[in-house]
Design an enzyme around this catalytic site. Structure first.
Site, PDB file in Angstrom:
ATOM      1  CB  ALA A  92      -0.902   0.102   1.228  1.00 46.13           C
ATOM      2  N   GLY A 129      -0.628  -5.041   0.626  1.00 40.32           N
ATOM      3  CA  GLY A 129      -1.740  -4.768  -0.052  1.00 40.32           C
ATOM      4  C   GLY A 129      -1.457  -5.606  -1.378  1.00 40.32           C
ATOM      5  CD  GLU A 188      -4.391  -7.046   2.757  1.00 40.13           C
ATOM      6  OE1 GLU A 188      -5.099  -7.433   3.570  1.00 40.13           O
ATOM      7  OE2 GLU A 188      -4.015  -5.810   2.205  1.00 40.13           O
ATOM      8  CD  GLU A 210       0.143  -5.361   5.695  1.00 38.08           C
ATOM      9  OE1 GLU A 210      -0.424  -5.327   4.459  1.00 38.08           O
ATOM     10  OE2 GLU A 210       1.190  -6.466   6.121  1.00 38.08           O
TER      11      GLU A 210
END
Length: 258
Positions: free
Chosen positions: A66, A109, A112, A132
């Site tokens: 991200a 991300g 994901e 994270e």
């Protein structure tokens, strides 16, 4: 719809392609980029000429995670108001097969996003992970759930708690990727699989995905009942008639997607 800024799309026969196109930031995912990815997926999902969708990344990595710049000043209230994961939730509603061709870093991300796809193909040098925890947070777009469903609770906790990166060999051994491919063969390999799937009866492919997705949430008995309903539904399609007739006549079927 405005012109995409962070992704490129293309059509290769019956395969729709989505290329993450922010290589100078290792395809770091900001909110606008995720929205563009999801809108491209939905557009291909509505296109009756498309039978499968391939997701890949330009540059040195699929996606390194991200865009932290968007979150560093966030508060619980701003996150609630922005609802940044609403677009992510739309991915699970895509009916057509999603194939991810990943290389380089597939982190946070980006991991994901790959896990939200149905099939994952990777190069030998690909690195996966959820860092994270090192930032004082945790995955929020399905990472804890999808990783746990794929590799089990104890393995998932180890990777999520330590934030360590997983090698491509480990990812393959854990069943996270379908196949490891030489870097120069990744695109061709994934497109070959995508075209093979796209040539299959579209309703069969769709209802197979639906049944397999339900398998993770239902008991074995409920899942089998759902499977059986989908099986019966396919006898209302022209492709079922064509497929069985072609088998009896010892010829290749000609599927029309209905």
């Amino acid at each position: 719809m405005p012109m995409p800024q962070y992704v490129k799309t293309a059509i290769d026969g019956a395969v729709g392609r989505i290329i993450l196109n922010r290589p100078e930031r290792y395809n770091a995912l900001n909110r606008a980029m995720i929205r563009e990815i999801v809108e491209a997926m939905e557009q291909f999902d509505r296109d009756e000429t498309i039978g499968a969708i391939v997701l890949s990344g330009a540059g040195k990595s699929f996606s390194a995670g991200a865009d932290i710049d968007e979150m560093v000043e966030a508060t619980p209230i701003t996150m609630e108001l922005l609802d940044p994961f609403a677009d992510w939730d739309r991915i699970s509603r895509v009916k057509k097969p999603l194939l991810a061709a990943v290389h380089g870093y597939v982190l946070g991300g980006g991991f994901e996003l790959a896990l939200a796809c149905d099939l994952i193909y990777a190069t030998d040098a690909t690195r996966f992970g959820f860092p994270e925890v090192n930032l004082g947070v945790m995955p929020g777009a399905g990472g804890t759930q999808r990783l746990t469903k794929r590799i089990g609770r104890t393995r998932a906790l180890e990777w999520l708690w330590t934030g360590e990166q997983m090698t491509a060999d480990q990812a393959e051994r854990f069943g996270l990727v379908n196949r490891l491919v030489e870097a120069d063969q990744l695109e061709a390999t994934v497109l070959t699989v995508a075209h093979r799937i796209a040539a299959q009866p579209k309703m069969s492919v769709r209802l197979i995905k639906d049944a397999v997705d339900k398998a993770g949430d239902l008991s074995i008995q409920d899942g089998m009942e759902h499977e059986r309903r989908n099986f019966y539904l396919l006898f209302a399609t022209d492709d079922q008639t064509e497929g069985m007739q072609a088998f009896l006549e010892k010829r290749q079927p000609t599927f029309k997607g209905n």
